[in-house]
Design a protein around this motif. Sequence first.
Motif, mmCIF file in Angstrom:
data_model
loop_
_atom_site.group_PDB
_atom_site.id
_atom_site.type_symbol
_atom_site.label_atom_id
_atom_site.label_comp_id
_atom_site.label_asym_id
_atom_site.label_seq_id
_atom_site.Cartn_x
_atom_site.Cartn_y
_atom_site.Cartn_z
ATOM 1 N N ASN A 8 51.415 -11.887 -47.285
ATOM 2 C CA ASN A 8 52.069 -11.809 -48.589
ATOM 3 C C ASN A 8 53.505 -12.331 -48.525
ATOM 4 O O ASN A 8 54.098 -12.628 -49.560
ATOM 5 N N HIS A 68 45.455 -11.976 -54.660
ATOM 6 C CA HIS A 68 46.247 -11.894 -53.433
ATOM 7 C C HIS A 68 45.397 -12.167 -52.192
ATOM 8 O O HIS A 68 44.181 -11.945 -52.188
ATOM 9 N N MET A 101 52.703 -16.345 -49.345
ATOM 10 C CA MET A 101 51.772 -16.750 -50.394
ATOM 11 C C MET A 101 52.367 -17.828 -51.293
ATOM 12 O O MET A 101 53.456 -17.666 -51.833
#
Length: 284
Positions: free
Chosen positions: A27, A205, A30
Amino acid sequence: MGRVDGRRIKKEVPMYLLAPQFMPTRNDAMNMTTIDIPIEPLRKYMNAKRKEGHHISHMALIMTAYAHLVGEYPSINRFVQNKRVYEHNDFCISLVVLRPGNTGNDDTMSKLYMTPQDTVFDVQRKIDEYIEKNTSGAEEDNNALDKWMGILCSLGGLLDVAGALLRFLDKHGWLPRALVDASPFHASLLITNLASIRTNHIYHHVYNFGTTSVSMAMGNMREVPRRARDGSVELVRCMPIGVVMDERIASGHYLALAFARFKDMLLHPEQLEEPGKTAVLEQG
């Protein structure tokens, strides 16, 4: 001891070997974009195949194009774990399936294995077999994920300990093969079709747990403005795909070229009837 699910990449441009040191989790790294695929070429192709006796779905076209893309742009099949870069030993896609009578909470998820040499007919057959197995409702057809989740949920107060242990084992590449094979988090691509529940596309995600570096979410059709050669603006009906990728696996230029090629395949879907140009992976 190496990972059961990947080969470590040791020779690469220093930037990409060092990037995990500064972006240690997915994350952190990303990047997100939307790819609008004009629907008319896909519909014309699917209608033509239907007249020939072949049912071909949007999902089969998307998945075949991505499988072929892995053959041409193998770096998109990489992942980063424990600050090290790896290439998947195989190619598989995690897919969400809604069970019959779904009320919004009864879906399941498992993996579909492919190779860059699979044609769209091969992929459609695999999808059909996958859906039949995962929606039959028979106890013997419960996928491996369902069974492992049942075991974990039965641990009660020890669930936190088990979760921490699984994350530790995954980080160091020590997860048993049975768990890796069952886990939808250990895949080359995560894909979901939100248009099937009449929902707009999202940017799904990527998980820090596991090895999946790219996610795709297809959504409701929409009209996208395009400027014609004469300067006028026309509305083109498109299938939007929200793409999230871990930028640590390849350069932005490499990924841009890869997804431009991906779109080109879908604009000319007849090329997906032939095996991919390169077979860099063996079936899992």
